[in-house]
Design a protein around this motif. Structure first.
Motif, PDB file in Angstrom:
ATOM      1  N   GLY A   1       0.824  -1.205   0.000  1.00 59.90           N
ATOM      2  CA  GLY A   1       0.000   0.000   0.000  1.00 59.90           C
ATOM      3  C   GLY A   1       0.854   1.248   0.000  1.00 59.90           C
ATOM      4  N   ALA A   2       1.912   1.245  -0.823  1.00 61.23           N
ATOM      5  CA  ALA A   2       2.917   2.304  -0.780  1.00 61.23           C
ATOM      6  C   ALA A   2       2.927   3.161  -2.031  1.00 61.23           C
ATOM      7  CB  ALA A   2       4.303   1.697  -0.567  1.00 61.23           C
ATOM      8  N   LEU A   3       3.307   4.414  -1.859  1.00 63.73           N
ATOM      9  CA  LEU A   3       3.581   5.333  -2.949  1.00 63.73           C
ATOM     10  C   LEU A   3       4.978   5.900  -2.779  1.00 63.73           C
ATOM     11  CD1 LEU A   3       0.219   7.329  -3.172  1.00 63.73           C
ATOM     12  CD2 LEU A   3       1.057   5.642  -4.815  1.00 63.73           C
ATOM     13  N   TYR A   4       5.531   6.392  -3.879  1.00 66.62           N
ATOM     14  CA  TYR A   4       6.888   6.936  -3.870  1.00 66.62           C
ATOM     15  C   TYR A   4       6.828   8.450  -4.040  1.00 66.62           C
ATOM     16  CZ  TYR A   4      11.868   7.319  -5.076  1.00 66.62           C
ATOM     17  OH  TYR A   4      13.202   7.637  -5.095  1.00 66.62           O
ATOM     18  N   ILE A   5       7.492   9.194  -3.157  1.00 64.48           N
ATOM     19  CA  ILE A   5       7.526  10.650  -3.245  1.00 64.48           C
ATOM     20  C   ILE A   5       8.954  11.100  -3.519  1.00 64.48           C
ATOM     21  CG2 ILE A   5       7.026  12.832  -2.105  1.00 64.48           C
ATOM     22  CD1 ILE A   5       4.998  11.411  -0.380  1.00 64.48           C
ATOM     23  N   ARG A   6       9.146  11.719  -4.682  1.00 70.06           N
ATOM     24  CA  ARG A   6      10.472  12.189  -5.082  1.00 70.06           C
ATOM     25  C   ARG A   6      10.889  13.417  -4.282  1.00 70.06           C
ATOM     26  NH1 ARG A   6      10.174  12.375 -11.570  1.00 70.06           N
ATOM     27  NH2 ARG A   6       9.852  14.573 -11.009  1.00 70.06           N
ATOM     28  N   VAL A   7      12.156  13.765  -4.417  1.00 70.56           N
ATOM     29  CA  VAL A   7      12.718  14.903  -3.706  1.00 70.56           C
ATOM     30  C   VAL A   7      12.020  16.212  -4.077  1.00 70.56           C
ATOM     31  CG1 VAL A   7      14.510  15.366  -5.419  1.00 70.56           C
ATOM     32  CG2 VAL A   7      14.939  15.910  -3.010  1.00 70.56           C
ATOM     33  N   ASP A   8      11.412  16.276  -5.270  1.00 75.37           N
ATOM     34  CA  ASP A   8      10.695  17.474  -5.696  1.00 75.37           C
ATOM     35  C   ASP A   8       9.204  17.406  -5.398  1.00 75.37           C
ATOM     36  OD1 ASP A   8      10.005  15.533  -7.497  1.00 75.37           O
ATOM     37  OD2 ASP A   8      10.511  16.680  -9.296  1.00 75.37           O
ATOM     38  N   GLY A   9       8.776  16.373  -4.678  1.00 73.56           N
ATOM     39  CA  GLY A   9       7.375  16.218  -4.297  1.00 73.56           C
ATOM     40  C   GLY A   9       6.543  15.405  -5.255  1.00 73.56           C
ATOM     41  N   ALA A  10       7.089  15.105  -6.458  1.00 76.07           N
ATOM     42  CA  ALA A  10       6.339  14.314  -7.430  1.00 76.07           C
ATOM     43  C   ALA A  10       6.032  12.928  -6.861  1.00 76.07           C
ATOM     44  CB  ALA A  10       7.128  14.188  -8.732  1.00 76.07           C
ATOM     45  N   VAL A  11       4.818  12.446  -7.111  1.00 74.77           N
ATOM     46  CA  VAL A  11       4.372  11.150  -6.591  1.00 74.77           C
ATOM     47  C   VAL A  11       4.354  10.132  -7.722  1.00 74.77           C
ATOM     48  CG1 VAL A  11       2.514   9.888  -5.442  1.00 74.77           C
ATOM     49  CG2 VAL A  11       2.966  12.286  -4.842  1.00 74.77           C
ATOM     50  N   ALA A  12       5.027   9.012  -7.517  1.00 76.76           N
ATOM     51  CA  ALA A  12       5.084   7.923  -8.490  1.00 76.76           C
ATOM     52  C   ALA A  12       4.570   6.646  -7.830  1.00 76.76           C
ATOM     53  CB  ALA A  12       6.523   7.723  -8.984  1.00 76.76           C
ATOM     54  N   PRO A  13       4.152   5.651  -8.625  1.00 74.79           N
ATOM     55  CA  PRO A  13       3.673   4.398  -8.037  1.00 74.79           C
ATOM     56  C   PRO A  13       4.776   3.574  -7.387  1.00 74.79           C
ATOM     57  CG  PRO A  13       3.701   4.248 -10.428  1.00 74.79           C
ATOM     58  CD  PRO A  13       3.987   5.673 -10.090  1.00 74.79           C
ATOM     59  N   CYS A  14       6.046   3.829  -7.773  1.00 70.60           N
ATOM     60  CA  CYS A  14       7.151   3.029  -7.232  1.00 70.60           C
ATOM     61  C   CYS A  14       8.475   3.701  -7.559  1.00 70.60           C
ATOM     62  CB  CYS A  14       7.131   1.617  -7.833  1.00 70.60           C
ATOM     63  SG  CYS A  14       7.376   1.625  -9.633  1.00 70.60           S
ATOM     64  N   ILE A  15       9.557   3.167  -7.018  1.00 75.32           N
ATOM     65  CA  ILE A  15      10.888   3.706  -7.278  1.00 75.32           C
ATOM     66  C   ILE A  15      11.316   3.443  -8.720  1.00 75.32           C
ATOM     67  CG2 ILE A  15      12.067   1.591  -6.475  1.00 75.32           C
ATOM     68  CD1 ILE A  15      14.282   3.405  -5.347  1.00 75.32           C
ATOM     69  N   TYR A  16      10.893   2.329  -9.293  1.00 73.02           N
ATOM     70  CA  TYR A  16      11.308   1.931 -10.636  1.00 73.02           C
ATOM     71  C   TYR A  16      10.780   2.889 -11.699  1.00 73.02           C
ATOM     72  CZ  TYR A  16      12.516  -1.438 -14.358  1.00 73.02           C
ATOM     73  OH  TYR A  16      13.058  -2.069 -15.453  1.00 73.02           O
ATOM     74  N   TYR A  17       9.567   3.412 -11.472  1.00 69.07           N
ATOM     75  CA  TYR A  17       8.938   4.295 -12.449  1.00 69.07           C
ATOM     76  C   TYR A  17       8.992   5.769 -12.027  1.00 69.07           C
ATOM     77  CZ  TYR A  17       7.144   0.275 -15.055  1.00 69.07           C
ATOM     78  OH  TYR A  17       7.041  -0.865 -15.808  1.00 69.07           O
ATOM     79  N   SER A  18       9.874   6.098 -11.121  1.00 63.50           N
ATOM     80  CA  SER A  18       9.964   7.479 -10.649  1.00 63.50           C
ATOM     81  C   SER A  18      10.896   8.337 -11.493  1.00 63.50           C
ATOM     82  CB  SER A  18      10.450   7.502  -9.189  1.00 63.50           C
ATOM     83  OG  SER A  18      11.783   7.026  -9.090  1.00 63.50           O
TER      84      SER A  18
END
Length: 365
Positions: free
Chosen positions: A258-275
């Motif tokens: 149940g996780a989401l990925y938040i980049r250093v600039d705040g962008a939200v991706a479904p995972c680290i692989y697709y960030s």
């Protein structure tokens, strides 16, 4: 919308569904030059730290969305953030379960604040000897990383506590399969809880490091582990290994957690692989990976992103509605497998050739 249709069915997300975990990237700087790092495959990779005011805004967003667990990791080293210790204390003070994934370089200096504020600690160590470690993790100091781990575990023993749960992450390449067993012995001697063996993600600019496609390399890895298990039958260390050869197993670790990925600039991706936008060559096929951005946690509710822009992909990942390019006979010829844009079942984006989805590679969640 948290409702969509598929064939004759209408799928609706539960009214109280929410993200349970976020992977938070607070730094894209790294002092190491690891030869297997996927940063080498990104053009014009930008290094920056997350601003303190952005961290605060994202944290409030995370808490209001029902998130209970935060993992500090990403495309950089989190402990390099100038205010890392303060960030760690804030996360813990707000009642979050905190996971730290680190290269361990700064552990000898920050071991106490880590021991006191981290629930799970994952340290990347891809060798059991100083000589090999120096070749793989260029810029790292093997003895310092081991000493940092030792100090964290000594605090646990002295204070009779079970946290942090300590993992060593060992990325398997053609350089190190023979040291897999020795690393297991080192983990036992230190008092580590778990060793995670994770396959290297090959880059398009290949460096002849891929072990998963090398029968001899896989054999050396298996033999090294089995030899260690026979010599030391009572390890007391949990072992996680890649799913090789690739078979029917498929489970997205981000969706399952149940996780989401938040980049250093705040962008939200479904995972680290697709960030990020980058290129890979998993199991011999070159692929162009486009970033998949669902929104931005600085200006949008994480809960709304979860229930709207992510819900359809979340459903498909949870219920296995993604094909497997790796087990398809057309994988070497089908143009759909050259990117993550779409697949033969109409999914867009697709996770059909993601190494995390197939259990080849693991992310500390």
């Amino acid at each position: 919308m948290n409702e969509f249709s598929t064939a004759d069915w209408t799928i609706r997300l539960k009214y109280d569904s929410h993200p349970r975990e976020v992977v938070l990237e607070v730094s894209t700087y790294c002092e190491f030059k690891c030869i297997h790092c996927f940063r080498w495959s990104v053009k014009n990779f930008a290094e920056r730290y997350m601003k303190l005011e952005d961290f605060g805004r994202i944290l409030e967003n995370v808490l209001s969305s029902g998130v209970e667990r935060v993992t500090l990791t990403g495309w950089g080293e989190p402990t390099l953030h100038p205010d890392f210790e303060n960030l760690l204390k804030i996360l813990k003070k707000r009642g979050l379960y905190v996971v730290l994934n680190t290269n361990g370089f700064k552990l000898p200096k920050i071991y106490r604040v880590v021991a006191e504020n981290v629930d799970e600690l994952a340290v990347s160590i891809d060798a059991a000897t100083l000589e090999l470690y120096s070749k793989i993790r260029v810029g790292g100091i093997f003895s310092d990383v081991v000493e940092g781990l030792r100090r964290v575990i000594e605090i646990k023993r002295h204070e009779l506590v079970t946290k942090p749960y300590v993992k060593i992450v060992f990325t398997v390449t053609r350089l190190n399969p023979h040291e897999a067993g020795e690393l297991l012995k080192l983990a036992r001697d230190l008092g580590v809880n778990e060793v995670v063996y994770s396959s290297y993600i090959p880059l398009v600019v290949e460096r002849e490091l891929d072990c998963a496609t090398d029968i001899d390399c896989v054999r050396k890895f298996d033999e090294s582990l089995e030899r260690a298990k026979k010599l030391y039958p009572e390890f007391g260390v949990r072992i996680t290994t890649p799913h090789l050869p690739v078979g029917t197993f498929r489970q997205c670790p981000f969706a399952a957690s149940g996780a989401l990925y938040i980049r250093v600039d705040g962008a939200v991706a479904p995972c680290i692989y697709y960030s990020r936008k980058w290129e890979t060559r998993v199991l011999g096929v070159g692929r162009s990976i486009d970033e998949v951005v669902l929104g931005n946690a600085l200006v949008e509710s994480l809960l709304n992103i979860w229930r709207s822009k992510y819900s359809k992909l979340y459903y498909k990942l949870c219920f296995g509605e993604m094909p497997s390019c790796f087990t398809c006979k057309l994988v070497d010829y089908c143009a759909l497998t050259w990117s993550n844009e779409s697949d033969c079942l109409g999914n867009s984006p697709t996770c059909a050739h993601c190494p995390f989805y197939h259990g080849l590679t693991f992310c500390p969640l």
